[in-house]
Design a protein around this motif. Structure first.
Motif, PDB file in Angstrom:
ATOM      1  N   ALA A  30      58.972 -16.288  68.234  1.00  0.00           N
ATOM      2  CA  ALA A  30      59.758 -15.055  68.364  1.00  0.00           C
ATOM      3  C   ALA A  30      58.854 -13.834  68.236  1.00  0.00           C
ATOM      4  N   ALA A  31      57.886 -13.882  67.331  1.00  0.00           N
ATOM      5  CA  ALA A  31      56.955 -12.753  67.161  1.00  0.00           C
ATOM      6  C   ALA A  31      56.078 -12.579  68.403  1.00  0.00           C
ATOM      7  N   ARG A  56      50.918 -22.246  69.560  1.00  0.00           N
ATOM      8  CA  ARG A  56      49.955 -21.683  68.619  1.00  0.00           C
ATOM      9  C   ARG A  56      48.847 -22.679  68.292  1.00  0.00           C
ATOM     10  N   TRP A  85      61.472 -19.172  74.634  1.00  0.00           N
ATOM     11  CA  TRP A  85      60.934 -19.602  73.349  1.00  0.00           C
ATOM     12  C   TRP A  85      62.063 -20.090  72.466  1.00  0.00           C
ATOM     13  N   ASP A  86      61.701 -20.789  71.421  1.00  0.00           N
ATOM     14  CA  ASP A  86      62.664 -21.266  70.432  1.00  0.00           C
ATOM     15  C   ASP A  86      62.847 -20.141  69.419  1.00  0.00           C
ATOM     16  N   PRO A  87      64.008 -19.491  69.381  1.00  0.00           N
ATOM     17  CA  PRO A  87      64.194 -18.366  68.466  1.00  0.00           C
ATOM     18  C   PRO A  87      64.137 -18.760  66.993  1.00  0.00           C
ATOM     19  N   ALA A  88      64.263 -20.052  66.703  1.00  0.00           N
ATOM     20  CA  ALA A  88      64.166 -20.509  65.313  1.00  0.00           C
ATOM     21  C   ALA A  88      62.715 -20.573  64.835  1.00  0.00           C
ATOM     22  N   GLN A  89      61.760 -20.513  65.765  1.00  0.00           N
ATOM     23  CA  GLN A  89      60.338 -20.547  65.412  1.00  0.00           C
ATOM     24  C   GLN A  89      59.832 -19.113  65.267  1.00  0.00           C
ATOM     25  N   ALA A  90      59.528 -18.709  64.042  1.00  0.00           N
ATOM     26  CA  ALA A  90      59.136 -17.326  63.766  1.00  0.00           C
ATOM     27  C   ALA A  90      57.915 -16.897  64.580  1.00  0.00           C
ATOM     28  N   HIS A  91      56.902 -17.763  64.689  1.00  0.00           N
ATOM     29  CA  HIS A  91      55.699 -17.376  65.439  1.00  0.00           C
ATOM     30  C   HIS A  91      55.991 -17.202  66.924  1.00  0.00           C
ATOM     31  N   ARG A 103      58.282 -11.010  71.105  1.00  0.00           N
ATOM     32  CA  ARG A 103      58.509  -9.585  70.827  1.00  0.00           C
ATOM     33  C   ARG A 103      57.279  -8.758  71.178  1.00  0.00           C
TER      34      ARG A 103
END
Length: 160
Positions: A22-23, A147, A14-20, A26
């Motif tokens: 990364a969530a 998303r 995933w792109d760690p700069a994209q909050a959704h 996780r």
């Protein structure tokens, strides 16, 4: 082999700069850790998580690359270019691992054979490659998750 499970793995990119993104990663990582299946982490770095289960039930295992450079999953043999017999690889030494990472995984195809899938990560650029050895004997499927998409379609990885 009733009651035994086979070797399996899951890689998340995933792109760690994209909050959704990364969530979502996780959340999936926590679900894997809480699962009754014994998923073991092989690699966890920004934008990449790799877990496997069923190791020790057969010949397949994980071969981590130093410095969070990725991992090779499956069974790997070195090529005997000089006519010598090839041997099963137990680990990648640092110089060869660095060449694997620098080549985006092409070094694996040149120097090794077997039944494997590799996740190779360039730590300096965070670029990631997923490749499967040419025979494609270790299954590799991926799902693109966005998303904005309602439908997720599983696709088979192509051998490089």
């Amino acid at each position: 082999m009733k009651g035994q499970s086979m070797y399996r793995y899951i890689a998340m990119l995933w792109d760690p700069a994209q909050a959704h993104a990364a969530a979502a990663a996780r959340s999936l990582i926590e679900r894997l850790r809480a699962s009754a299946t014994r998923w073991s982490p092989v690699l966890e770095s920004p934008g990449v998580a790799l877990f496997h289960a069923g190791q020790g039930l057969g010949p397949d295992s994980a071969y981590p690359l130093p410095h969070a450079g990725g991992a090779v999953l499956g069974t790997v043999f070195s090529r005997g270019f000089d006519g010598s017999a090839s041997s099963r690889t137990k680990a990648f030494d640092e110089p060869d691992a660095a060449r694997i990472v620098a080549s985006g995984g092409k070094r694996l195809l040149e120097k090794y054979w077997g039944r494997y899938v590799a996740v190779v990560r360039a730590p300096d650029s965070a670029q990631v490659w997923v490749l499967r050895e040419p025979s494609g004997s270790l299954p590799c499927w991926y799902i693109a998750h966005d998303r904005s998409e309602e439908r997720r379609v599983g696709k088979e990885c192509r051998s490089r």
